[in-house]
Scaffold this motif. Structure first.
Motif, PDB file in Angstrom:
ATOM      1  N   GLY A  77      44.960  38.051  41.847  1.00 22.08           N
ATOM      2  CA  GLY A  77      43.585  38.346  41.463  1.00 22.08           C
ATOM      3  C   GLY A  77      43.378  39.750  40.943  1.00 22.08           C
ATOM      4  O   GLY A  77      42.368  40.041  40.310  1.00 22.08           O
TER       5      GLY A  77
ATOM      6  N   LYS B 149      36.864  41.612  34.012  1.00 19.86           N
ATOM      7  CA  LYS B 149      36.139  41.458  35.276  1.00 19.86           C
ATOM      8  C   LYS B 149      35.318  40.177  35.297  1.00 19.86           C
ATOM      9  O   LYS B 149      35.058  39.620  36.361  1.00 19.86           O
ATOM     10  CB  LYS B 149      35.211  42.649  35.520  1.00 19.86           C
TER      11      LYS B 149
ATOM     12  N   THR C 284      39.723  39.727  40.936  1.00 21.28           N
ATOM     13  CA  THR C 284      39.106  40.448  42.044  1.00 21.28           C
ATOM     14  C   THR C 284      38.982  41.940  41.764  1.00 21.28           C
ATOM     15  O   THR C 284      38.073  42.583  42.272  1.00 21.28           O
ATOM     16  CB  THR C 284      39.923  40.246  43.336  1.00 21.28           C
ATOM     17  N   SER C 285      39.914  42.491  40.961  1.00 26.15           N
ATOM     18  CA  SER C 285      39.832  43.905  40.597  1.00 26.15           C
ATOM     19  C   SER C 285      40.542  44.111  39.269  1.00 26.15           C
ATOM     20  O   SER C 285      41.404  43.330  38.883  1.00 26.15           O
ATOM     21  CB  SER C 285      40.482  44.785  41.671  1.00 26.15           C
TER      22      SER C 285
END
Length: 127
Positions: free
Chosen positions: A84, A106, A112-113
């Motif tokens: 992620g 994003k 996720t990051s």
């Protein structure tokens, strides 16, 4: 003569002992290197394969999302996905595209990051 034979035998024994010593591979337990499989190897074998497939799928999704924006040249952008977490490397043609590509990444489901390592491409012969 006996001392030469004794020293040759000692050297041969030393070489044999040194060559038969088994070293475990990085990330491998001592029991696995001794020929006994670790308890987690049979259960954990499928997890890395499915994780790699998920990472490749996420990477392709990020590339596809960037590719939908025709003003961005994605040819010099590399995407690395791990669980992620996405890392963007490479160059873009305009400074405004650095943050734009990060925002696009994003917005992809599953990300996720984002670590943004993009830089602006310098023109040939220019400063």
């Amino acid at each position: 003569m006996k001392s030469i034979q004794a020293s040759a035998l000692a050297i041969a024994t030393l070489i044999l002992t040194a060559s038969s010593t088994a070293w475990s591979q990085p990330g491998q337990t001592a029991s696995a290197s001794a020929g006994m499989p670790a308890a987690s190897t049979s259960q954990g074998a499928a997890a890395p394969v499915s994780a790699r497939k998920a990472d490749r799928a996420l990477r392709r999704q990020v590339y596809a999302a960037i590719g939908k924006h025709k003003e961005i040249s994605a040819g010099n952008i590399s995407v690395v996905a791990r669980g992620g977490a996405v890392t963007l490397n490479g160059t873009v043609t305009d400074a405004s595209q650095v943050n734009e590509v990060a925002e696009i990444a994003k917005g992809v489901p599953g990300v996720t990051s984002v670590t943004n390592k993009l830089t602006v491409q310098k023109p040939f012969g220019g400063a």
